[in-house]
Enzyme design. Structure first.
Site, PDB file in Angstrom:
ATOM      1  N   SER A 194      47.899   3.681  15.485  1.00 65.39           N
ATOM      2  CA  SER A 194      47.274   3.138  14.337  1.00 65.39           C
ATOM      3  C   SER A 194      46.684   4.565  13.509  1.00 65.39           C
ATOM      4  O   SER A 194      46.532   4.648  12.283  1.00 65.39           O
ATOM      5  CB  SER A 194      46.256   2.356  14.555  1.00 65.39           C
ATOM      6  OG  SER A 194      45.475   2.749  15.349  1.00 65.39           O
ATOM      7  N   LYS A 232      45.681  -8.977  11.352  1.00 66.21           N
ATOM      8  CA  LYS A 232      46.102  -7.934  10.327  1.00 66.21           C
ATOM      9  C   LYS A 232      47.260  -8.196   9.323  1.00 66.21           C
ATOM     10  O   LYS A 232      46.650  -8.873   8.237  1.00 66.21           O
ATOM     11  CB  LYS A 232      46.749  -6.430  11.058  1.00 66.21           C
ATOM     12  CG  LYS A 232      45.522  -6.091  12.089  1.00 66.21           C
ATOM     13  CD  LYS A 232      45.826  -4.800  12.748  1.00 66.21           C
ATOM     14  CE  LYS A 232      44.366  -4.082  13.214  1.00 66.21           C
ATOM     15  NZ  LYS A 232      44.448  -3.877  14.703  1.00 66.21           N
ATOM     16  N   HIS A 244      50.026  -3.488  15.018  1.00 68.90           N
ATOM     17  CA  HIS A 244      50.228  -2.608  13.643  1.00 68.90           C
ATOM     18  C   HIS A 244      51.756  -2.740  13.183  1.00 68.90           C
ATOM     19  O   HIS A 244      52.394  -2.326  12.287  1.00 68.90           O
ATOM     20  CB  HIS A 244      49.856  -1.223  13.625  1.00 68.90           C
ATOM     21  CG  HIS A 244      48.190  -1.133  13.365  1.00 68.90           C
ATOM     22  ND1 HIS A 244      47.623  -1.148  12.055  1.00 68.90           N
ATOM     23  CD2 HIS A 244      47.277  -0.986  14.249  1.00 68.90           C
ATOM     24  CE1 HIS A 244      46.459  -0.986  12.018  1.00 68.90           C
ATOM     25  NE2 HIS A 244      46.200  -0.931  13.303  1.00 68.90           N
TER      26      HIS A 244
HETATM   27  C1  LIG Z   1      43.517  -4.196  15.511  1.00 69.68           C
HETATM   28  C2  LIG Z   1      43.824  -3.900  17.074  1.00 69.68           C
HETATM   29  C3  LIG Z   1      43.876  -4.856  17.935  1.00 69.68           C
HETATM   30  C4  LIG Z   1      42.744  -5.747  17.758  1.00 69.68           C
HETATM   31  O1  LIG Z   1      43.105  -6.965  17.035  1.00 69.68           O
HETATM   32  P1  LIG Z   1      41.928  -7.941  16.479  1.00 69.68           P
HETATM   33  O2  LIG Z   1      43.084  -9.227  16.318  1.00 69.68           O
HETATM   34  O3  LIG Z   1      41.603  -7.242  15.167  1.00 69.68           O
HETATM   35  O4  LIG Z   1      41.035  -8.088  17.523  1.00 69.68           O
HETATM   36  C5  LIG Z   1      44.303  -4.558  19.302  1.00 69.68           C
HETATM   37  N1  LIG Z   1      45.280  -3.799  19.406  1.00 69.68           N
HETATM   38  C6  LIG Z   1      45.562  -2.821  18.479  1.00 69.68           C
HETATM   39  C7  LIG Z   1      46.731  -1.749  18.726  1.00 69.68           C
HETATM   40  C8  LIG Z   1      45.112  -2.921  17.358  1.00 69.68           C
HETATM   41  O5  LIG Z   1      45.285  -1.960  16.369  1.00 69.68           O
END
Ligand SMILES: *Cc1c(COP(=O)(O)O)cnc(C)c1O
Length: 396
Positions: free
Chosen positions: A186, A244, A214
């Site tokens: 990310s 996301k 992502h």
């Molecule tokens: C954002 C993210 C998460 C967490 O996801 P949420 O649904 O916001 O709790 C887990 N792993 C990665 C790689 C992320 O970027």
């Protein structure tokens, strides 16, 4: 009386963070998290969300969420294993399995929660986990919770992975060995080298776990990083988030039916924490349906990303080597990075600075997250502001 020890701990540590410029003030957004947001009564072009496809404010999702509130109420009422499993949760899991091309899916309350749940349901103190050094915090915490031996692998270094896999397996010390990675990293927007990872996993019989937070909705025409490489049959755990690109809230694991059956009886957040609300489940299902029906939003996301990247590059900014819509604009010095982000804010662009310790020292960057919901006009306005601030600070 409350604890004095706690008070002095908090005071000392908060002051320390403030002194080092690491204390993060949180900006409340007034209204929806769309391509333009309002903070402190100021309108800003939003380049900071993970709402890749603009679905967080999509009218079609809002409609099904409202209907679900009418038909099912606002809460699931219990954990999934008691009587909190609504037909809406089952529909979501079926739709996700279809989308991912796997036998089954289990959904959780968040992506973070999912990593806490799924890793420790399978791995224990007699096992080892090969974990990329840039993996997300929730992977790190999930691995820790399992009590397995965590073996850090240099970022996307396949020789290092192979050597450490060989050593772990041949040592005979572990019952099971897992390799775990983000699908898309990310901070830099680079993609995990899944074909090589899968090859190494096959050679040493490693369990494979890809966190595609992502990648889902972004790569593989929306189906994710694993699909992007055509490896659906070769990855044991395809973890994803509904928070996301899907635009709602929740997480899931897609995989073989026997794995999902096991997670339903053994993963603790599934067993001991209440399920997502009816509106969340219905909206997520609708989002997945939309992605399966049409790639329009996905195409618009890529178009906008390429447009912004080209624009920033042409202005003379260093945008790193991202392979995805994540668009870092590398400034370098930490203080300059923070000042740059602040000036962007004052001029009308919301793009957060990311500095050490989140990224290595001297690689401070402002991270831009273009979405399908941005118009060319918004992106042009943002680029003009980038140009103005970049010139003013002597960066371009
Ligand atoms: C954002 C993210 C998460 C967490 O996801 P949420 O649904 O916001 O709790 C887990 N792993 C990665 C790689 C992320 O970027």
């Amino acid at each position: 009386m409350t604890s004095k020890v706690l008070h002095s701990f908090l005071e000392k540590n908060i002051d320390d963070l403030k002194e080092r410029g690491l204390y993060n003030e949180i900006d409340p957004v007034q209204g929806a998290n769309g391509p333009v947001i309002e903070i402190n009564d100021k309108k800003l072009i939003n380049l900071s969300s993970n709402n890749y496809l603009g679905l967080a404010t999509d009218n079609r999702l809002k409609e099904v969420a409202k209907k679900a509130v009418e038909s099912h109420g606002v809460g699931a009422g219990a954990v999934r294993t008691i009587n909190g499993t609504l037909d809406l949760h089952i529909e979501l899991e079926k739709k996700l399995a279809e989308f991912k091309g796997t036998e089954a899916v289990i959904s959780y309350q968040s992506g973070f929660n999912c990593n806490m749940a799924a890793i420790s349901a399978v791995m224990d103190k007699n096992d080892a986990i090969l974990s990329d050094e840039l993996n997300h915090a929730s992977i790190i915490d999930g691995c820790r919770l399992s009590k397995a031996k965590i073996i850090r692998v240099n970022h996307s270094d396949m020789d290092d992975l192979r050597n450490k896999a060989k050593e772990a397996v041949e040592s005979g010390k572990y019952n099971k060995v897992m390799v775990i990675t983000d699908g898309v990293f990310s901070m830099d927007g680079d993609i995990a080298k899944l074909p090589e990872i899968v090859e190494i996993a096959e050679e040493f019989d490693l369990i494979t776990y890809v966190d595609d937070a992502h990648g889902s909705g972004v790569l593989g025409k929306g189906a994710g990083t694993v699909k992007h490489f055509g490896l659906q049959d070769k990855v044991d755990f395809q973890m994803g988030t509904l928070s996301k690109a899907i635009g709602v809230i929740g997480g899931y694991v897609a995989g073989k039916a026997e794995l999902i059956d096991w997670l339903k009886v053994r993963s603790r957040p599934f067993l001991f924490s209440t399920a997502v609300s009816p509106a969340d489940a219905a909206a997520s299902t609708k989002a997945v349906e939309l992605l399966m029906e049409s790639t329009d939003l996905n195409e618009r996301l890529w178009e906008n990303s390429n447009y912004l990247k080209e624009g920033l590059k042409n202005l003379g900014f260093d945008i790193g080597d991202s392979e995805t819509p994540i668009t870092p604009c590398v400034i370098g010095d930490e203080k300059d990075t923070q000042k740059f982000s602040k000036r962007l804010y004052e001029e009308g662009v919301y793009a957060k600075s990311i500095v050490f310790p989140t990224v290595p020292r001297g690689t401070g960057r402002v991270r831009n997250m273009p979405t399908a919901a941005h118009t060319k006009e918004m992106l042009d306005d943002a680029l003009k502001i980038y140009e103005k601030v970049g010139k003013e600070m002597g960066l371009i």
